[in-house]
Design a protein around this motif. Structure first.
Motif, PDB file in Angstrom:
ATOM      1  N   ARG A  94       0.831  -1.204   0.000  1.00 55.38           N
ATOM      2  CA  ARG A  94       0.000   0.000   0.000  1.00 55.38           C
ATOM      3  C   ARG A  94       0.866   1.255   0.000  1.00 55.38           C
ATOM      4  NH1 ARG A  94      -5.411   1.039  -0.548  1.00 55.38           N
ATOM      5  NH2 ARG A  94      -6.125   2.703   0.789  1.00 55.38           N
ATOM      6  N   CYS A  95       0.524   2.207  -0.868  1.00 55.54           N
ATOM      7  CA  CYS A  95       1.262   3.463  -0.960  1.00 55.54           C
ATOM      8  C   CYS A  95       0.846   4.374   0.197  1.00 55.54           C
ATOM      9  CB  CYS A  95       0.996   4.165  -2.292  1.00 55.54           C
ATOM     10  SG  CYS A  95       1.955   5.685  -2.488  1.00 55.54           S
ATOM     11  N   VAL A  96       1.855   4.830   0.960  1.00 55.35           N
ATOM     12  CA  VAL A  96       1.600   5.687   2.112  1.00 55.35           C
ATOM     13  C   VAL A  96       2.260   7.058   1.971  1.00 55.35           C
ATOM     14  CG1 VAL A  96       1.225   3.759   3.688  1.00 55.35           C
ATOM     15  CG2 VAL A  96       3.539   4.661   3.378  1.00 55.35           C
ATOM     16  N   GLY A  97       2.911   7.309   0.843  1.00 55.42           N
ATOM     17  CA  GLY A  97       3.537   8.606   0.616  1.00 55.42           C
ATOM     18  C   GLY A  97       3.857   8.798  -0.847  1.00 55.42           C
ATOM     19  N   GLY A  98       3.725  10.037  -1.323  1.00 51.43           N
ATOM     20  CA  GLY A  98       4.023  10.320  -2.720  1.00 51.43           C
ATOM     21  C   GLY A  98       2.775  10.472  -3.561  1.00 51.43           C
ATOM     22  N   PRO A  99       2.915  10.414  -4.886  1.00 51.29           N
ATOM     23  CA  PRO A  99       1.817  10.754  -5.797  1.00 51.29           C
ATOM     24  C   PRO A  99       0.705   9.713  -5.925  1.00 51.29           C
ATOM     25  CG  PRO A  99       3.734  10.064  -7.045  1.00 51.29           C
ATOM     26  CD  PRO A  99       4.160  10.138  -5.608  1.00 51.29           C
ATOM     27  N   CYS A 100       0.844   8.554  -5.302  1.00 51.79           N
ATOM     28  CA  CYS A 100      -0.200   7.528  -5.466  1.00 51.79           C
ATOM     29  C   CYS A 100      -0.728   7.021  -4.130  1.00 51.79           C
ATOM     30  CB  CYS A 100       0.312   6.374  -6.324  1.00 51.79           C
ATOM     31  SG  CYS A 100       1.848   5.623  -5.744  1.00 51.79           S
ATOM     32  N   VAL A 101      -0.793   7.896  -3.127  1.00 47.43           N
ATOM     33  CA  VAL A 101      -1.274   7.512  -1.798  1.00 47.43           C
ATOM     34  C   VAL A 101      -2.627   6.818  -1.925  1.00 47.43           C
ATOM     35  CG1 VAL A 101      -2.100   8.387   0.423  1.00 47.43           C
ATOM     36  CG2 VAL A 101       0.012   9.276  -0.559  1.00 47.43           C
ATOM     37  N   GLY A 102      -2.750   5.685  -1.253  1.00 49.64           N
ATOM     38  CA  GLY A 102      -3.994   4.919  -1.274  1.00 49.64           C
ATOM     39  C   GLY A 102      -4.006   3.818  -2.317  1.00 49.64           C
ATOM     40  N   GLN A 103      -3.159   3.918  -3.334  1.00 53.41           N
ATOM     41  CA  GLN A 103      -3.066   2.848  -4.314  1.00 53.41           C
ATOM     42  C   GLN A 103      -2.101   1.788  -3.787  1.00 53.41           C
ATOM     43  OE1 GLN A 103      -1.991   5.444  -7.706  1.00 53.41           O
ATOM     44  NE2 GLN A 103      -3.781   4.558  -8.713  1.00 53.41           N
ATOM     45  N   SER A 104      -2.020   0.661  -4.482  1.00 56.31           N
ATOM     46  CA  SER A 104      -1.137  -0.411  -4.030  1.00 56.31           C
ATOM     47  C   SER A 104      -0.375  -1.019  -5.189  1.00 56.31           C
ATOM     48  CB  SER A 104      -1.952  -1.529  -3.364  1.00 56.31           C
ATOM     49  OG  SER A 104      -2.557  -1.075  -2.190  1.00 56.31           O
ATOM     50  N   LEU A 105       0.783  -1.571  -4.848  1.00 56.13           N
ATOM     51  CA  LEU A 105       1.516  -2.392  -5.800  1.00 56.13           C
ATOM     52  C   LEU A 105       0.715  -3.662  -6.047  1.00 56.13           C
ATOM     53  CD1 LEU A 105       5.082  -2.139  -4.225  1.00 56.13           C
ATOM     54  CD2 LEU A 105       4.232  -0.920  -6.233  1.00 56.13           C
ATOM     55  N   THR A 106       0.913  -4.263  -7.190  1.00 54.40           N
ATOM     56  CA  THR A 106       0.267  -5.539  -7.499  1.00 54.40           C
ATOM     57  C   THR A 106       1.115  -6.654  -6.908  1.00 54.40           C
ATOM     58  OG1 THR A 106      -0.648  -4.654  -9.552  1.00 54.40           O
ATOM     59  CG2 THR A 106      -0.525  -7.059  -9.353  1.00 54.40           C
ATOM     60  N   GLY A 107       0.492  -7.449  -6.065  1.00 55.42           N
ATOM     61  CA  GLY A 107       1.198  -8.549  -5.439  1.00 55.42           C
ATOM     62  C   GLY A 107       1.603  -9.618  -6.438  1.00 55.42           C
ATOM     63  N   TRP A 108       2.703 -10.265  -6.155  1.00 51.56           N
ATOM     64  CA  TRP A 108       3.192 -11.407  -6.932  1.00 51.56           C
ATOM     65  C   TRP A 108       3.352 -12.548  -5.939  1.00 51.56           C
ATOM     66  CZ3 TRP A 108       8.915 -12.026  -8.660  1.00 51.56           C
ATOM     67  CH2 TRP A 108       9.049 -13.138  -9.503  1.00 51.56           C
ATOM     68  N   PRO A 109       2.423 -13.480  -5.912  1.00 57.45           N
ATOM     69  CA  PRO A 109       2.466 -14.535  -4.903  1.00 57.45           C
ATOM     70  C   PRO A 109       3.709 -15.413  -5.034  1.00 57.45           C
ATOM     71  CG  PRO A 109       0.343 -14.516  -6.038  1.00 57.45           C
ATOM     72  CD  PRO A 109       1.261 -13.600  -6.788  1.00 57.45           C
ATOM     73  N   VAL A 110       4.478 -15.457  -3.948  1.00 51.15           N
ATOM     74  CA  VAL A 110       5.649 -16.329  -3.870  1.00 51.15           C
ATOM     75  C   VAL A 110       5.612 -17.059  -2.532  1.00 51.15           C
ATOM     76  CG1 VAL A 110       7.098 -14.931  -5.399  1.00 51.15           C
ATOM     77  CG2 VAL A 110       7.165 -14.516  -2.939  1.00 51.15           C
ATOM     78  N   THR A 111       6.278 -18.195  -2.483  1.00 53.76           N
ATOM     79  CA  THR A 111       6.392 -18.975  -1.264  1.00 53.76           C
ATOM     80  C   THR A 111       7.804 -19.534  -1.187  1.00 53.76           C
ATOM     81  OG1 THR A 111       5.310 -20.679   0.071  1.00 53.76           O
ATOM     82  CG2 THR A 111       5.581 -21.147  -2.282  1.00 53.76           C
ATOM     83  N   ILE A 112       8.145 -20.089  -0.047  1.00 50.19           N
ATOM     84  CA  ILE A 112       9.455 -20.698   0.130  1.00 50.19           C
ATOM     85  C   ILE A 112       9.255 -22.203   0.297  1.00 50.19           C
ATOM     86  CG2 ILE A 112      11.593 -20.723   1.474  1.00 50.19           C
ATOM     87  CD1 ILE A 112      10.852 -17.983   0.162  1.00 50.19           C
ATOM     88  N   ILE A 113       9.907 -22.973  -0.560  1.00 47.34           N
ATOM     89  CA  ILE A 113       9.848 -24.433  -0.483  1.00 47.34           C
ATOM     90  C   ILE A 113      11.280 -24.950  -0.406  1.00 47.34           C
ATOM     91  CG2 ILE A 113       9.142 -26.577  -1.637  1.00 47.34           C
ATOM     92  CD1 ILE A 113       6.907 -24.951  -3.000  1.00 47.34           C
ATOM     93  N   ASP A 114      11.600 -25.577   0.715  1.00 44.45           N
ATOM     94  CA  ASP A 114      12.951 -26.131   0.924  1.00 44.45           C
ATOM     95  C   ASP A 114      14.042 -25.115   0.614  1.00 44.45           C
ATOM     96  OD1 ASP A 114      11.904 -28.621   1.681  1.00 44.45           O
ATOM     97  OD2 ASP A 114      11.834 -29.299  -0.405  1.00 44.45           O
ATOM     98  N   GLY A 115      13.836 -23.859   1.070  1.00 44.84           N
ATOM     99  CA  GLY A 115      14.845 -22.823   0.895  1.00 44.84           C
ATOM    100  C   GLY A 115      14.865 -22.158  -0.468  1.00 44.84           C
ATOM    101  N   THR A 116      13.935 -22.531  -1.347  1.00 34.99           N
ATOM    102  CA  THR A 116      13.860 -21.960  -2.691  1.00 34.99           C
ATOM    103  C   THR A 116      12.619 -21.081  -2.822  1.00 34.99           C
ATOM    104  OG1 THR A 116      14.991 -23.849  -3.653  1.00 34.99           O
ATOM    105  CG2 THR A 116      13.688 -22.509  -5.163  1.00 34.99           C
ATOM    106  N   ILE A 117      12.781 -19.906  -3.424  1.00 35.62           N
ATOM    107  CA  ILE A 117      11.636 -19.029  -3.706  1.00 35.62           C
ATOM    108  C   ILE A 117      10.913 -19.582  -4.925  1.00 35.62           C
ATOM    109  CG2 ILE A 117      10.880 -16.679  -4.237  1.00 35.62           C
ATOM    110  CD1 ILE A 117      13.686 -15.778  -3.170  1.00 35.62           C
ATOM    111  N   VAL A 118       9.605 -19.811  -4.781  1.00 37.37           N
ATOM    112  CA  VAL A 118       8.799 -20.409  -5.842  1.00 37.37           C
ATOM    113  C   VAL A 118       7.528 -19.572  -6.007  1.00 37.37           C
ATOM    114  CG1 VAL A 118       7.564 -22.499  -6.564  1.00 37.37           C
ATOM    115  CG2 VAL A 118       9.681 -22.689  -5.222  1.00 37.37           C
ATOM    116  N   THR A 119       7.122 -19.338  -7.258  1.00 37.87           N
ATOM    117  CA  THR A 119       5.875 -18.622  -7.495  1.00 37.87           C
ATOM    118  C   THR A 119       4.711 -19.469  -7.008  1.00 37.87           C
ATOM    119  OG1 THR A 119       5.686 -19.458  -9.756  1.00 37.87           O
ATOM    120  CG2 THR A 119       6.771 -17.329  -9.467  1.00 37.87           C
ATOM    121  N   ALA A 120       3.712 -18.791  -6.443  1.00 40.51           N
ATOM    122  CA  ALA A 120       2.573 -19.503  -5.857  1.00 40.51           C
ATOM    123  C   ALA A 120       1.291 -19.233  -6.654  1.00 40.51           C
ATOM    124  CB  ALA A 120       2.387 -19.070  -4.413  1.00 40.51           C
TER     125      ALA A 120
END
Length: 120
Positions: A94-120
């Motif tokens: 969530r944007c809390v400062g600057g020109p887009c206050v109230g908007q949010s970044l688009t999440g990219w679901p990731v998880t950790i499996i056995d120490g590896t970052i994997v898309t979820a």
């Protein structure tokens, strides 16, 4: 679509690499080449977990970092857009400062499996 098409999501199950490749409290850029095009995202490491976002500012539609992997404020407590100074919370994008206050970044679901970052 071509290989140059910029995608806004990835399928689940794509191994990005080891969590240890990102120092705790830092972020790393990932570009995933898929048949339909290219996805640009970044992951912020928080201890043994990680949070991911699409690398696109909601204000101007540009990638957030002007320098590779430079997504966080110097204190490491916020995500910062280096183009217009927007500040985003790491936990929810969530944007809390600057020109887009109230908007949010688009999440990219990731998880950790056995120490590896994997898309979820």
């Amino acid at each position: 679509m071509t290989a140059d098409t910029r995608l806004s999501a990835t399928p689940a199950g794509v191994a990005l690499g080891p969590l240890d490749a990102i120092p705790d409290g830092k972020a790393r850029n990932y570009v995933v080449q898929l048949r339909a095009g290219r996805f640009h995202g970044f992951v912020v490491r928080r201890g043994d977990s990680a949070v991911g976002y699409v690398d696109r500012c909601p204000h101007a539609g540009v990638p957030l970092a002007q320098r590779l992997d430079d997504y966080l404020t110097p204190s490491g407590t916020m995500i910062a857009c280096s183009w217009h100074g927007a500040l985003f919370r790491i936990d929810d994008g969530r944007c809390v400062g600057g020109p887009c206050v109230g908007q949010s970044l688009t999440g990219w679901p990731v998880t950790i499996i056995d120490g590896t970052i994997v898309t979820a």
